[in-house]
Design a protein around this motif. Structure first.
Motif, mmCIF file in Angstrom:
data_model
loop_
_atom_site.group_PDB
_atom_site.id
_atom_site.type_symbol
_atom_site.label_atom_id
_atom_site.label_comp_id
_atom_site.label_asym_id
_atom_site.label_seq_id
_atom_site.Cartn_x
_atom_site.Cartn_y
_atom_site.Cartn_z
ATOM 1 N N THR A 103 0.827 -1.212 0.000
ATOM 2 C CA THR A 103 0.000 0.000 0.000
ATOM 3 C C THR A 103 0.861 1.261 0.000
ATOM 4 O O THR A 103 0.577 2.231 -0.718
ATOM 5 C CB THR A 103 -0.955 0.007 1.203
ATOM 6 N N ILE B 100 -5.308 6.305 -4.189
ATOM 7 C CA ILE B 100 -5.436 5.054 -3.431
ATOM 8 C C ILE B 100 -6.653 5.112 -2.515
ATOM 9 O O ILE B 100 -7.368 4.114 -2.340
ATOM 10 C CB ILE B 100 -4.150 4.776 -2.637
ATOM 11 N N GLY C 179 -9.813 2.566 -2.640
ATOM 12 C CA GLY C 179 -10.326 1.906 -1.439
ATOM 13 C C GLY C 179 -11.821 2.116 -1.266
ATOM 14 O O GLY C 179 -12.557 1.170 -0.935
ATOM 15 N N PHE D 98 -6.754 0.303 1.937
ATOM 16 C CA PHE D 98 -6.382 1.428 1.078
ATOM 17 C C PHE D 98 -6.918 2.747 1.625
ATOM 18 O O PHE D 98 -6.203 3.757 1.660
ATOM 19 C CB PHE D 98 -6.905 1.203 -0.340
#
Length: 390
Positions: A261, A273, A277, A310
């Motif tokens: 990550t 990111i 998520g 995330f």
């Protein structure tokens, strides 16, 4: 940096292992000690309350005495709390057990700051990876926590669950030992005496709002759906073994991606990111709405775990952009307090909503906050783009 990050990851693994152990036994112990069934989850409530109340003061305390000393105090409270709970089991006292649970909750509230300590021992270029690697320590808990709960329960045949709390004492002692090797720089003069803006100005920043919103929604939605899943699977006729397997896949999804990550954030950007998520967590809802087969529950919970990873790690990384050194303690403390509050509310609402509304509506109710996060991330991305020089 590498050694300190690794040791902080170990401490995170120990903390999460203890948390998984507690999840396995707390409600059962409450049911055993309570005179009324309605009070069975009181120790759970008290523990979450302790976590919430400790989060903000812990951050301020660490500003004065340093991360390591603060973590030592936190784990010390955990040891005292576990011993008090152990004593309460022998005396069959619910009130005393709740006091021990409150101290353990305070330990958890303080120790949740391990991921921010990883930023302190890293340079700017590696802070995303450091946060991510510390969170990866939770992967150990997915494998060790349930087994430890089962194994330690029978350590003392004459005192059911007593062994669990002795195991908890050992966990916190190991964390204290590991912290002795961690080298966290002391608070700088700028952090202690530097110029700080009014807290109202800090929390009004778009970057702060989106970071806290992302962390709060990530944890609340994850906890609520995760806790409601076993109830729904039980209603569908699945065995405890199958349900436990689904939850284990979920926990693996939560922590296994942590090894990459941080690299993904460095390469693609934190807001990207976080957006991925959020979309993965929305995907969990869509899969849950498609059916109630074993495949639906398993794949949905994996999506939920990866999406949480995330969004939550991204939110933590984004928060570090929202404050000056002198504002760090208050900003982190507010974030942790709000996250703990969201977890407490979600934990109590999951069973209630499942019984009142049913599985489909529980999932649908989680869509609006996730969509709000998506809108907020897009809003922040546009603000950042507008601020960049042409």
């Amino acid at each position: 940096m590498n050694r300190s990050v690794a040791l902080l990851a170990l401490c995170q693994a120990l903390l999460t292992t203890g948390n998984v152990l507690l999840v396995s036994v707390l409600a059962l112990i409450g049911n055993q000690l309570a005179d009324q069934p309605a009070l069975a989850t009181l120790p759970v409530a008290i523990q979450f309350l302790g976590t919430m109340l400790a989060a903000y003061p812990a951050s301020l305390l660490m500003k004065r005495i340093g991360r390591r000393a603060g973590f030592w105090i936190g784990n010390g409270l955990g040891i005292v709390g576990a011993l008090v709970a152990f004593w309460a089991l022998g005396r069959e006292s619910l009130l005393l057990f709740c006091f021990g649970s409150a101290l353990i909750g305070a330990c958890i509230g303080i120790s949740q700051l391990y991921r921010f300590a990883a930023v302190d021992v890293s340079d700017e270029a590696h802070k995303h990876r450091a946060i991510s690697l510390v969170m990866a320590g939770g992967l150990v808990a997915a494998l060790v926590g349930p087994a430890l709960a089962i194994w330690s329960r029978d350590w003392l045949p004459d005192l059911l669950y007593g062994g669990n709390y002795l195991a908890l004492v050992l966990i916190y002692l190991l964390a204290i030992t590991a912290l002795g090797w961690v080298r966290v720089p002391p608070s700088s003069d700028e952090e202690v005496h530097g110029q700080a803006r009014p807290i109202a100005e800090v929390v009004r920043q778009p970057v702060f709002i989106v970071a806290v919103l992302g962390a709060v929604v990530a944890y609340a939605v994850m906890v609520l759906i995760m806790n409601a899943t076993p109830l729904s699977m039980q209603a569908c006729g699945f065995s405890f073994g199958i349900t436990a397997g689904v939850i284990q896949w979920h926990v693996l999804g939560m922590f296994a991606p942590s090894f990459i990550t941080g690299r993904l954030i460095s390469r693609f950007g934190v807001t990207t990111i976080m957006l991925v998520g959020s979309v993965l967590m929305i995907g969990c809802i869509l899969v849950n709405l498609q059916g109630i087969g074993r495949w639906h529950f398993t794949s949905a919970l994996i999506l939920l775990g990866v999406g949480w990873n995330f969004l939550f790690i991204g939110s933590t990384s984004l928060l570090t952009e929202a404050y000056r050194p002198a504002e760090k303690a208050r900003a982190q403390g507010i974030n942790e307090m709000l996250v703990s509050m969201s977890v407490m509310v979600a934990s109590f609402c999951s069973g209630l909503l499942q019984n009142l509304w049913g599985w489909d509506w529980v999932n649908l109710a989680m869509a609006p906050p996730l969509l709000l996060v998506v809108v907020a991330i897009v809003w922040l991305s546009r603000i950042k783009s507008a601020e960049q020089p042409a």
